[in-house]
Design an enzyme around this catalytic site. Structure first.
Site, mmCIF file in Angstrom:
data_model
loop_
_atom_site.group_PDB
_atom_site.id
_atom_site.type_symbol
_atom_site.label_atom_id
_atom_site.label_comp_id
_atom_site.label_asym_id
_atom_site.label_seq_id
_atom_site.Cartn_x
_atom_site.Cartn_y
_atom_site.Cartn_z
ATOM 1 N N ASP A 40 13.840 21.400 17.008
ATOM 2 C CA ASP A 40 13.666 22.796 16.615
ATOM 3 C C ASP A 40 13.004 22.880 15.246
ATOM 4 O O ASP A 40 12.981 21.905 14.484
ATOM 5 C CB ASP A 40 15.015 23.515 16.593
ATOM 6 C CG ASP A 40 15.597 23.676 17.999
ATOM 7 O OD1 ASP A 40 14.802 23.736 18.953
ATOM 8 O OD2 ASP A 40 16.834 23.734 18.121
ATOM 9 N N SER A 64 0.832 -1.198 0.000
ATOM 10 C CA SER A 64 0.000 0.000 0.000
ATOM 11 C C SER A 64 0.868 1.249 0.000
ATOM 12 O O SER A 64 2.080 1.198 0.256
ATOM 13 C CB SER A 64 -0.916 0.008 1.230
ATOM 14 O OG SER A 64 -0.158 0.193 2.405
ATOM 15 N N HIS A 113 8.817 20.856 20.661
ATOM 16 C CA HIS A 113 9.838 21.901 20.526
ATOM 17 C C HIS A 113 10.946 21.758 21.566
ATOM 18 O O HIS A 113 12.010 22.370 21.427
ATOM 19 C CB HIS A 113 9.190 23.282 20.640
ATOM 20 C CG HIS A 113 9.818 24.298 19.748
ATOM 21 N ND1 HIS A 113 11.183 24.384 19.553
ATOM 22 C CD2 HIS A 113 9.284 25.280 18.978
ATOM 23 C CE1 HIS A 113 11.454 25.371 18.720
ATOM 24 N NE2 HIS A 113 10.313 25.927 18.347
ATOM 25 N N SER A 132 0.011 8.669 11.668
ATOM 26 C CA SER A 132 -1.454 8.605 11.713
ATOM 27 C C SER A 132 -1.982 8.988 10.341
ATOM 28 O O SER A 132 -1.732 10.091 9.859
ATOM 29 C CB SER A 132 -2.006 9.547 12.787
ATOM 30 O OG SER A 132 -3.420 9.495 12.821
ATOM 31 N N ASN A 133 -2.701 8.080 9.694
ATOM 32 C CA ASN A 133 -3.155 8.278 8.315
ATOM 33 C C ASN A 133 -4.681 8.318 8.275
ATOM 34 O O ASN A 133 -5.348 7.337 8.600
ATOM 35 C CB ASN A 133 -2.628 7.144 7.427
ATOM 36 C CG ASN A 133 -2.832 7.425 5.951
ATOM 37 O OD1 ASN A 133 -3.619 8.280 5.567
ATOM 38 N ND2 ASN A 133 -2.118 6.698 5.108
#
Length: 637
Positions: free
Chosen positions: A614, A465, A610, A556-557
């Site tokens: 960065d 896929s 963060h 995450s799709n």
């Protein structure tokens, strides 16, 4: 090995009760295996002691009957020493530990009912843990005499007695009215009552780590009976060789407690000298790797609530007190109970049908065992026309009370353990991690062409896929930009040298993230096979803890739902999560007669912590990711 021991007892006295089998195991010619390693049974059942697998209980200790392993073997076999003297031989079945991080569980469903025969290997019940719904099996042939914990009871501490089994069907009737309270009242020890054991805790109230915190693989060693912990023989960080003396406990005699596997003592949860350590109380944490010790510096066991089912909310007092001679406001409809005085006992199917039909269960008379409402009662229920009468005959005037909502307006869905963990972890992530988001468009034309060719070659063996290409490209980009493959560990930033990609999968129970391990060195065909297998096991609730705990990077799709783009929430302690949107045909400039081409463009968004990554570093990672997908041949370099 526990299975072997039980089978030996059964073969020695095949028609004996559980107490007789206990005697054979303890004193008979066929002794339990003394090996410290597990046989095939260890993979199928965990003992009633939290996080204390069967392999740690194998063998009969040469010490006294009160030695920890002997005491637990006696408990699990239902010896006469652990039962009420007025009752036949029986076995008290404790709630086992079914995952490394499990502290409490919920009985999702009983697979066996009272009075039914349980064969060896039969599923007894399904238990909802903090990670999944897991079944546990019986290790010997017996009969279900009494279920002590009803379906749906939440937050049952590990080690709590949940049911009673017997060896003979004629003994079932003796447990018809059996309760844990009545058992305590009939034991010889009841003649000399002792103060209730206080919860085992450190001298000061522990400041638990943030909900949802994750820890490296570890084993939580727990108490196997009410004890006093005399002293710890080993200190934090010490390497535990097989079967060392770990601590001394005091009950009727002073015994030493051994562990059966190598590891490192990472955390001591109960200080020396603590009295009345209850059954199942966590004592210490053992890890396999020395470098994992620091992660448990602030570890605290999760608090669990009482075993008893949650009581329904109390009925509010009447607005105005009626005189002592006042008559009832309205007669109760014939054949119906006056109202619930406690919990309404109803089968799961009947409860579901009542909710669908808007039937008030308090108005239904149960015809099942002990007045339980069953499906037949719901099917035959006819609402009484006189039921609204009490609403008209109000008590003397008083403060107005808001009317109850009509049946069927809403449904309260109980929060599962999995949903609670998801909520805790996501709340922790959004409140403690400084998220920022970077988006980029990727031309998927080359990937689609390569995928088409590869699937022709793999015809009949499976399919690759687009998501498999994304996993591979993400893993290779993490090697190029290792900062994105890091974890925030409070005192250090852990930069991982392997890429284990967590893939978000939606299941009926909630979101779970099975892991494709070592994705950076696996081929597309292997990745595709792993993803299909893991997703199938996730939806069936059959994932093992090691298959979804950990990971260094998450994908995450939602593209298959037509979502163009979205921002995902970071899965701590990971530093990044990639959100995949749908591919769309777009016009792009081209050096041809038309001056443009139509390309399949996919939008992706990288969520970064963060504290670890960065903005420029996140942009570098996206550039590498885009390069691998727009030129998939570079994945071979």
């Amino acid at each position: 090995m526990w299975r072997v021991c039980v089978r030996r007892a059964q073969s020695a006295v095949p028609r004996a009760g559980l107490g007789d089998r206990w005697a054979v195991l303890k004193d008979g010619p066929v002794a339990p295996c003394g090996s410290s390693r597990a046989g095939p049974g260890a993979a199928r059942f965990s003992s009633g002691t939290p996080s204390y697998g069967v392999r740690f209980l194998c063998g009969w200790s040469s010490g006294s009957d009160t030695a920890p392993r002997n005491r637990l073997l006696r408990q699990l076999l239902g010896s006469p020493g652990r039962r009420s003297y007025s009752l036949p031989p029986h076995q008290k079945v404790p709630l086992p530990s079914l995952s490394p991080t499990m502290q409490a569980g919920t009985i999702a469903r009983w697979e066996k009912k009272e009075g039914e025969k349980i064969n060896e290997g039969d599923l007894i019940a399904e238990v909802e843990t903090d990670k999944a719904t897991v079944g546990f099996e019986s290790l010997e042939e017996c009969y279900m005499a009494k279920i002590l914990v009803a379906e749906g009871t939440r937050d049952i501490p590990i080690g709590s007695i949940i049911c009673i089994t017997v060896g003979k069907p004629e003994d079932i009737e003796a447990f018809k009215n059996y309760t844990l309270d009545s058992a305590a009242a009939t034991t010889p020890q009841a003649a000399a009552p002792t103060p209730a054991p206080a919860p085992c805790a450190a001298p000061t109230a522990p400041s638990a780590k943030a909900p949802g915190s994750s820890y490296p693989p570890h084993m939580q060693v727990s108490a196997v009976g009410e004890q006093r912990l005399e002293s710890w023989k080993l200190r934090l960080g010490v390497h535990l060789s097989e079967r060392p003396c770990l601590k001394e406990i005091r009950e009727t005699a002073q015994d030493s407690f051994e562990v059966q596997e190598e590891g490192y003592l990472a955390k001591i949860l109960i200080p020396e000298g603590t009295r009345d350590v209850p059954l199942g109380a966590p004592l210490c944490i053992i890890v396999e790797k020395q470098e994992d010790i620091a992660a448990f510096a602030d570890y605290r066991p999760m608090e669990v609530t009482s075993l008893k089912p949650q009581a329904p909310p109390p009925v509010p007092p009447p607005v105005a007190a009626a005189p002592p001679t006042a008559q009832p406001l309205a007669p109760t409809p014939s054949g119906l109970p006056a109202g619930p005085k406690g919990r309404v006992f109803v089968s799961p199917l009947a409860k579901k049908l009542a909710a669908e039909r808007g039937i008030d269960l308090t108005q239904v008379k149960g015809t099942g065992p002990e007045g339980r409402i069953i499906k037949k009662d719901i099917d035959s229920f006819v609402p009484s026309k006189a039921a609204p009468a009490p609403a008209a005959a109000m008590a003397p005037p008083g403060p107005r009370v808001a009317p109850a909502p009509a049946a069927g307006v809403f449904t309260d869905v109980p929060i599962s353990n999995i949903r609670r963990v998801i909520a805790q972890r996501l709340m922790q992530s959004k409140q403690t991690i400084p998220h920022y988001y970077l988006s980029i468009d990727v031309n998927m034309g080359e990937v689609l062409l390569v995928r088409k060719e590869l699937n022709k070659m793999l015809e009949g063996k499976g399919k690759i896929s687009v998501n498999d290409f994304i996993i591979k490209a993400s893993a290779l980009a993490c090697l190029k930009v290792p900062e994105a493959n890091s974890s925030w560990m409070d005192t250090v930033i852990r930069q991982n040298h392997v890429v284990d990609v967590s893939v978000a999968v939606s299941t009926p129970a909630g979101l779970i993230t099975p892991i494709v391990f070592n994705a950076h060195i696996k081929g597309l065909e292997t990745i595709a096979s792993d993803v299909v297998s893991l997703a199938s096991k996730a939806r069936e609730g059959k994932l093992q803890p090691h298959e979804f705990q950990g990971g260094t990077f998450t994908i995450s799709n939602l593209g298959m739902f037509g979502i163009k783009n979205f921002s995902a929430i970071i899965n701590p302690p990971q530093a990044c999560i990639l959100a995949i949107g749908a591919s769309e045909d777009k016009l792009i400039p081209a050096d041809n007669e038309k001056g443009f081409d139509v390309a399949s463009v996919m939008s992706v968004t990288l969520s970064c912590d963060h504290r670890v990554v960065d903005g420029a570093v996140g942009a570098q990672w996206l550039a590498e990711f885009k390069k691998y997908l727009e030129k998939p041949i570079t994945m071979l370099l």
